[in-house]
Design an enzyme around this catalytic site. Structure first.
Site, short mmCIF file in Angstrom:
data_model
loop_
_atom_site.label_atom_id
_atom_site.label_comp_id
_atom_site.label_asym_id
_atom_site.label_seq_id
_atom_site.Cartn_x
_atom_site.Cartn_y
_atom_site.Cartn_z
N PRO A 1 3.97 -7.86 3.02
CA PRO A 1 3.91 -8.91 1.97
C PRO A 1 3.58 -10.23 2.62
O PRO A 1 4.14 -10.64 3.69
CB PRO A 1 5.07 -9.03 1.28
CG PRO A 1 6.11 -8.15 2.31
CD PRO A 1 5.35 -7.01 3.15
N GLU A 2 2.64 -11.09 2.00
CA GLU A 2 2.45 -12.48 2.52
C GLU A 2 3.15 -13.52 1.27
O GLU A 2 4.02 -12.79 0.59
CB GLU A 2 1.21 -12.86 2.53
CG GLU A 2 0.57 -12.06 3.67
CD GLU A 2 -0.85 -12.59 4.16
OE1 GLU A 2 -1.55 -13.81 3.73
OE2 GLU A 2 -1.83 -11.84 4.52
N HIS B 1 15.35 5.49 0.87
CA HIS B 1 15.17 4.43 1.76
C HIS B 1 15.72 3.32 1.23
O HIS B 1 15.43 2.19 1.37
CB HIS B 1 13.59 4.16 1.70
CG HIS B 1 12.74 5.41 2.17
ND1 HIS B 1 12.91 5.91 3.30
CD2 HIS B 1 11.76 5.98 1.65
CE1 HIS B 1 11.94 6.77 3.48
NE2 HIS B 1 11.41 7.06 2.34
N ARG C 1 9.99 1.21 5.99
CA ARG C 1 9.76 1.10 7.37
C ARG C 1 11.03 0.40 7.90
O ARG C 1 10.64 0.26 9.33
CB ARG C 1 8.37 0.32 7.55
CG ARG C 1 7.32 1.29 6.98
CD ARG C 1 6.01 0.78 7.10
NE ARG C 1 5.59 0.63 8.38
CZ ARG C 1 4.40 -0.12 8.72
NH1 ARG C 1 3.52 -0.69 7.82
NH2 ARG C 1 3.89 0.02 10.07
#
Ligand SMILES: [Zn+2]
Length: 295
Positions: free
Chosen positions: A2-3, A95, A114
């Site tokens: 994500p930016e 997760h 991740r």
């Protein structure tokens, strides 16, 4: 990854869900997500407090809590999601790194496939420039662990002139400088290419060769492109980016340069090319993104 526009989209969603609510509990599911915290009792101190503000600087979010000298800081890493739940689940989501429970019976799950993301607590310190700490807060405070992060172009309190001056002091290619967090934080690969295309500047032009006014305009253009992206929920560059309601973003269809190799430039019709600048894939129109500044 994500930016800024994606993190800002998520901040707005968290603000809608949490501001004014009391955190009744903070459930921690992953020791990796709290790897920066030596003493987990800090989280117990935050439970039972009302959320006053949901703030952001660069890609970091923090919650300002009532009568608490410490903030709860979150970084989404490569794949982190903050998902609003209307009621807590019997078992954590797959997760899930942490779940924040609220007094309206809802919850916010921090899910991170991740595992590069994390949460931590940090004392709030006064900002050196005495301005609000970032977007979403009116308080002149910033978490201690974020004090070294430069303000970003979406931050209304960024000193654009000072950032332009820093950028103009280096002979590096302007694309590299835009991505370098020491000059201005939070401009990632997608929005750097879009801002350079929008302003008609070639990514390999040395920053020092660009007049100050144009560097200033470039930072403002990057902010405009990113605000337009926030309007449509950001860019879903992969399936892992969704907002707090689980929705994808739609800015990908607006992209003029990034990822458009072989497509005609929307301004002049020349085919967009792909280069590598500073080790990063870079998309450019070879005709209308000039190597020198043309007014
Ligand atoms: Zn063009």
């Amino acid at each position: 990854m994500p930016e800024l526009p994606e993190v800002e989209t998520i901040r707005l969603g968290v603000e809608r869900r949490l501001r004014g609510r009391t955190l009744t509990d903070i459930e921690l599911h992953s020791s990796r997500a709290t790897r920066h915290e030596a003493d987990l009792s800090a989280y117990a101190e935050l439970a039972g407090r009302r959320v006053l503000e949901v703030a952001r600087r660069g890609k970091f979010l923090w919650l300002v809590l009532e009568d608490s000298p410490r903030a709860l800081v979150l970084h989404l890493g490569m794949s982190g999601q903050l998902l609003a739940l209307s009621s807590p689940l019997a078992a954590p989501l797959r997760h899930a790194a942490a779940t924040l429970l609220t007094d309206d019976g809802g919850a916010l799950a921090f899910v991170d496939q991740r595992t590069f993301g994390y949460l931590r607590t940090s004392p709030l310190l006064p900002t050196p420039d005495e301005r609000p700490g970032g977007q979403g807060t009116v308080l002149p405070d910033v978490p201690e662990v974020l004090a070294h992060i430069a303000r970003d172009p979406l931050d209304p309190h960024l000193d654009t002139g000072a950032a332009a001056e820093r950028m103009g002091g280096t002979a590096s290619a302007i694309k590299r400088v835009l991505l370098d967090q020491r000059y201005v934080s939070g401009i990632g690969n997608i929005y750097a290419d879009e801002a350079l295309w929008a302003i008609g500047l070639h990514p390999e032009v040395p920053a020092a060769a660009i007049p100050q006014e144009q560097l200033w305009e470039l930072i403002r253009t990057a902010a405009e492109v990113m605000r337009a992206a926030v309007e449509v929920g950001g860019t879903s560059f992969d399936a892992l980016y969704v907002d707090t309601e689980g929705e994808a973003g739609y800015f990908a269809r607006e992209l003029a340069a990034y990822g458009q190799r072989g497509a005609p430039c929307r301004r002049c019709g020349t085919l967009i090319e792909k280069l590598v600048v500073g080790g990063r894939a870079t998309y450019v129109c070879p005709s209308c993104q000039t190597r020198g500044w043309v007014t």
